[in-house]
Design a protein around this motif. Structure first.
Motif, PDB file in Angstrom:
ATOM      1  N   THR A 207     -56.986  19.845  19.820  1.00  0.00           N
ATOM      2  CA  THR A 207     -58.333  19.742  20.374  1.00  0.00           C
ATOM      3  C   THR A 207     -58.865  18.319  20.252  1.00  0.00           C
ATOM      4  N   VAL A 208     -58.616  17.690  19.110  1.00  0.00           N
ATOM      5  CA  VAL A 208     -59.033  16.295  18.920  1.00  0.00           C
ATOM      6  C   VAL A 208     -58.333  15.392  19.934  1.00  0.00           C
ATOM      7  N   ASP A 209     -57.036  15.612  20.143  1.00  0.00           N
ATOM      8  CA  ASP A 209     -56.290  14.827  21.128  1.00  0.00           C
ATOM      9  C   ASP A 209     -56.861  15.015  22.532  1.00  0.00           C
ATOM     10  N   THR A 210     -57.219  16.253  22.857  1.00  0.00           N
ATOM     11  CA  THR A 210     -57.782  16.539  24.182  1.00  0.00           C
ATOM     12  C   THR A 210     -59.117  15.844  24.365  1.00  0.00           C
ATOM     13  N   PHE A 211     -59.976  15.914  23.353  1.00  0.00           N
ATOM     14  CA  PHE A 211     -61.269  15.236  23.437  1.00  0.00           C
ATOM     15  C   PHE A 211     -61.093  13.723  23.575  1.00  0.00           C
ATOM     16  N   TYR A 212     -60.107  13.185  22.884  1.00  0.00           N
ATOM     17  CA  TYR A 212     -59.837  11.748  22.975  1.00  0.00           C
ATOM     18  C   TYR A 212     -59.404  11.363  24.386  1.00  0.00           C
ATOM     19  N   MET A 213     -58.463  12.104  24.942  1.00  0.00           N
ATOM     20  CA  MET A 213     -57.983  11.815  26.295  1.00  0.00           C
ATOM     21  C   MET A 213     -59.090  11.950  27.323  1.00  0.00           C
TER      22      MET A 213
ATOM     23  N   VAL B 280     -50.045   0.259  28.527  1.00  0.00           N
ATOM     24  CA  VAL B 280     -50.143   0.687  27.122  1.00  0.00           C
ATOM     25  C   VAL B 280     -48.836   0.569  26.347  1.00  0.00           C
ATOM     26  N   GLY B 281     -47.745   0.204  27.032  1.00  0.00           N
ATOM     27  CA  GLY B 281     -46.476   0.004  26.341  1.00  0.00           C
ATOM     28  C   GLY B 281     -45.644   1.242  26.111  1.00  0.00           C
ATOM     29  N   THR B 282     -46.141   2.405  26.555  1.00  0.00           N
ATOM     30  CA  THR B 282     -45.402   3.661  26.402  1.00  0.00           C
ATOM     31  C   THR B 282     -45.852   4.637  27.486  1.00  0.00           C
ATOM     32  N   THR B 283     -45.060   5.662  27.702  1.00  0.00           N
ATOM     33  CA  THR B 283     -45.421   6.681  28.692  1.00  0.00           C
ATOM     34  C   THR B 283     -45.621   8.054  28.042  1.00  0.00           C
ATOM     35  N   ILE B 284     -45.562   8.100  26.719  1.00  0.00           N
ATOM     36  CA  ILE B 284     -45.692   9.365  25.996  1.00  0.00           C
ATOM     37  C   ILE B 284     -46.860   9.274  25.025  1.00  0.00           C
ATOM     38  N   GLY B 285     -47.597  10.358  24.912  1.00  0.00           N
ATOM     39  CA  GLY B 285     -48.708  10.397  23.964  1.00  0.00           C
ATOM     40  C   GLY B 285     -50.062  10.417  24.642  1.00  0.00           C
ATOM     41  N   THR B 286     -51.076  10.596  23.835  1.00  0.00           N
ATOM     42  CA  THR B 286     -52.430  10.752  24.370  1.00  0.00           C
ATOM     43  C   THR B 286     -52.955   9.471  25.005  1.00  0.00           C
ATOM     44  N   THR B 287     -52.673   8.322  24.401  1.00  0.00           N
ATOM     45  CA  THR B 287     -53.161   7.061  24.965  1.00  0.00           C
ATOM     46  C   THR B 287     -52.524   6.797  26.328  1.00  0.00           C
ATOM     47  N   ALA B 288     -51.223   7.069  26.450  1.00  0.00           N
ATOM     48  CA  ALA B 288     -50.540   6.879  27.732  1.00  0.00           C
ATOM     49  C   ALA B 288     -51.120   7.786  28.809  1.00  0.00           C
ATOM     50  N   ALA B 289     -51.560   8.988  28.431  1.00  0.00           N
ATOM     51  CA  ALA B 289     -52.098   9.935  29.417  1.00  0.00           C
ATOM     52  C   ALA B 289     -53.419   9.470  30.009  1.00  0.00           C
ATOM     53  N   ILE B 290     -54.133   8.606  29.305  1.00  0.00           N
ATOM     54  CA  ILE B 290     -55.432   8.133  29.791  1.00  0.00           C
ATOM     55  C   ILE B 290     -55.287   7.380  31.110  1.00  0.00           C
ATOM     56  N   VAL B 291     -54.177   6.665  31.296  1.00  0.00           N
ATOM     57  CA  VAL B 291     -53.979   5.868  32.510  1.00  0.00           C
ATOM     58  C   VAL B 291     -53.912   6.750  33.753  1.00  0.00           C
ATOM     59  N   PRO B 292     -52.990   7.721  33.842  1.00  0.00           N
ATOM     60  CA  PRO B 292     -52.966   8.577  35.028  1.00  0.00           C
ATOM     61  C   PRO B 292     -54.210   9.459  35.163  1.00  0.00           C
ATOM     62  N   LEU B 293     -54.779   9.879  34.046  1.00  0.00           N
ATOM     63  CA  LEU B 293     -56.003  10.677  34.119  1.00  0.00           C
ATOM     64  C   LEU B 293     -57.122   9.885  34.796  1.00  0.00           C
ATOM     65  N   THR B 294     -57.262   8.628  34.419  1.00  0.00           N
ATOM     66  CA  THR B 294     -58.297   7.777  35.009  1.00  0.00           C
ATOM     67  C   THR B 294     -58.017   7.512  36.486  1.00  0.00           C
ATOM     68  N   LEU B 295     -56.772   7.211  36.802  1.00  0.00           N
ATOM     69  CA  LEU B 295     -56.402   6.941  38.197  1.00  0.00           C
ATOM     70  C   LEU B 295     -56.629   8.161  39.086  1.00  0.00           C
TER      71      LEU B 295
ATOM     72  N   GLY C 235     -49.550  15.416  24.733  1.00  0.00           N
ATOM     73  CA  GLY C 235     -50.304  15.937  23.597  1.00  0.00           C
ATOM     74  C   GLY C 235     -51.486  16.756  24.061  1.00  0.00           C
ATOM     75  N   GLY C 236     -52.292  17.211  23.114  1.00  0.00           N
ATOM     76  CA  GLY C 236     -53.465  17.996  23.457  1.00  0.00           C
ATOM     77  C   GLY C 236     -53.179  19.481  23.573  1.00  0.00           C
ATOM     78  N   LEU C 237     -54.167  20.217  24.049  1.00  0.00           N
ATOM     79  CA  LEU C 237     -54.058  21.673  24.129  1.00  0.00           C
ATOM     80  C   LEU C 237     -52.998  22.119  25.129  1.00  0.00           C
ATOM     81  N   GLY C 238     -52.848  21.368  26.221  1.00  0.00           N
ATOM     82  CA  GLY C 238     -51.826  21.718  27.203  1.00  0.00           C
ATOM     83  C   GLY C 238     -50.434  21.637  26.614  1.00  0.00           C
ATOM     84  N   ASP C 239     -50.184  20.595  25.861  1.00  0.00           N
ATOM     85  CA  ASP C 239     -48.893  20.412  25.207  1.00  0.00           C
ATOM     86  C   ASP C 239     -48.637  21.527  24.211  1.00  0.00           C
ATOM     87  N   LEU C 240     -49.662  21.888  23.448  1.00  0.00           N
ATOM     88  CA  LEU C 240     -49.526  22.968  22.461  1.00  0.00           C
ATOM     89  C   LEU C 240     -49.204  24.289  23.148  1.00  0.00           C
ATOM     90  N   ALA C 241     -49.915  24.581  24.244  1.00  0.00           N
ATOM     91  CA  ALA C 241     -49.693  25.836  24.971  1.00  0.00           C
ATOM     92  C   ALA C 241     -48.280  25.902  25.535  1.00  0.00           C
TER      93      ALA C 241
END
Length: 218
Positions: free
Chosen positions: A14-20, A84-99, A171-177
């Motif tokens: 949940t924290v990861d999801t809120f961050y993203m 961001v230097g990587t394609t995996i993780g919550t920080t990397a997901a911010i790029v496509p989410l924003t786009l 990461g986040g709730l989707g990843d957990l599910a």
């Protein structure tokens, strides 16, 4: 899986999801609002009428909105790695989410700003206001309740996108599910995750409605 472990994982997800979603929303408003304003200003008869620029911006926005998120997520992998230097993780997901969200929010802003009474703009022009003053003192303040609802819709869309991003290790709730609820056939994790997402959407929509209504009556 025992209850303590599941609660710990749910909290972290949940924290990861809120961050993203939070970071993506901030960036979406930062880039999407000016783009929406430009779409209004450059249209035929606008304050900065430039039909050719308006058509170009409109085409870019339409292309961005036409791509399914899962395809965009994969297509921008090189750009994500560059940023961001990587394609995996919550920080990397911010790029496509924003786009994915910027074109959508730009159209929402365009629609909200178009609802502003033309008479108010003409009155501001008659008083000698510059285009910048009209945007910041007339257009945006008058459209603010509608813009708040637009931000609310965008946050909910980003929440949905973040769950999809979980399919590629964001990461986040989707990843957990996906990892536990689907791949390991843990129906309890899946059910709790879905219920949590539903509650989050309901709360976000309620808060957006309340804030918008207060702005309309203030």
């Amino acid at each position: 899986m025992n209850v303590d472990t599941m609660l710990s994982m749910l909290w972290e997800a949940t924290v990861d999801t809120f961050y993203m979603v939070g970071a993506s929303t901030l960036l979406t408003v930062l880039f999407g609002l000016p783009l929406g304003v430009l779409l209004i200003l450059t249209e035929r008869g606008g304050l900065l009428a430039a039909p050719w620029l308006n058509r170009a911006l409109g085409a870019v926005v339409n292309v961005g909105r036409s791509l399914p998120f899962i395809i965009l997520l994969v297509a921008v992998i090189p750009f994500t790695r560059l940023i961001v230097g990587t394609t995996i993780g919550t920080t990397a997901a911010i790029v496509p989410l924003t786009l994915a969200a910027v074109p959508f929010f730009a159209r929402v802003c365009e629609t909200s700003l178009r609802e502003v009474d033309r008479g108010l703009i003409e009155a501001a022009q008659a008083m000698g206001c510059t285009e910048g003053q009209i945007v910041y003192k007339v257009l945006i303040p008058e459209a603010l309740p509608s813009l708040v609802l637009g931000v609310t819709i965008t946050i909910i869309s980003l929440l949905s996108y973040s769950a999809v991003a979980g399919a590629v290790g964001a990461g986040g709730l989707g990843d957990l599910a996906i990892r536990y609820g689907y791949q390991r056939f843990d129906t309890k994790v899946m059910a709790v995750t879905v219920a949590l997402l539903i509650v989050m959407v309901q709360v976000i929509q309620w808060l957006g409605n309340v804030l918008s209504q207060r702005l309309r009556t203030s």
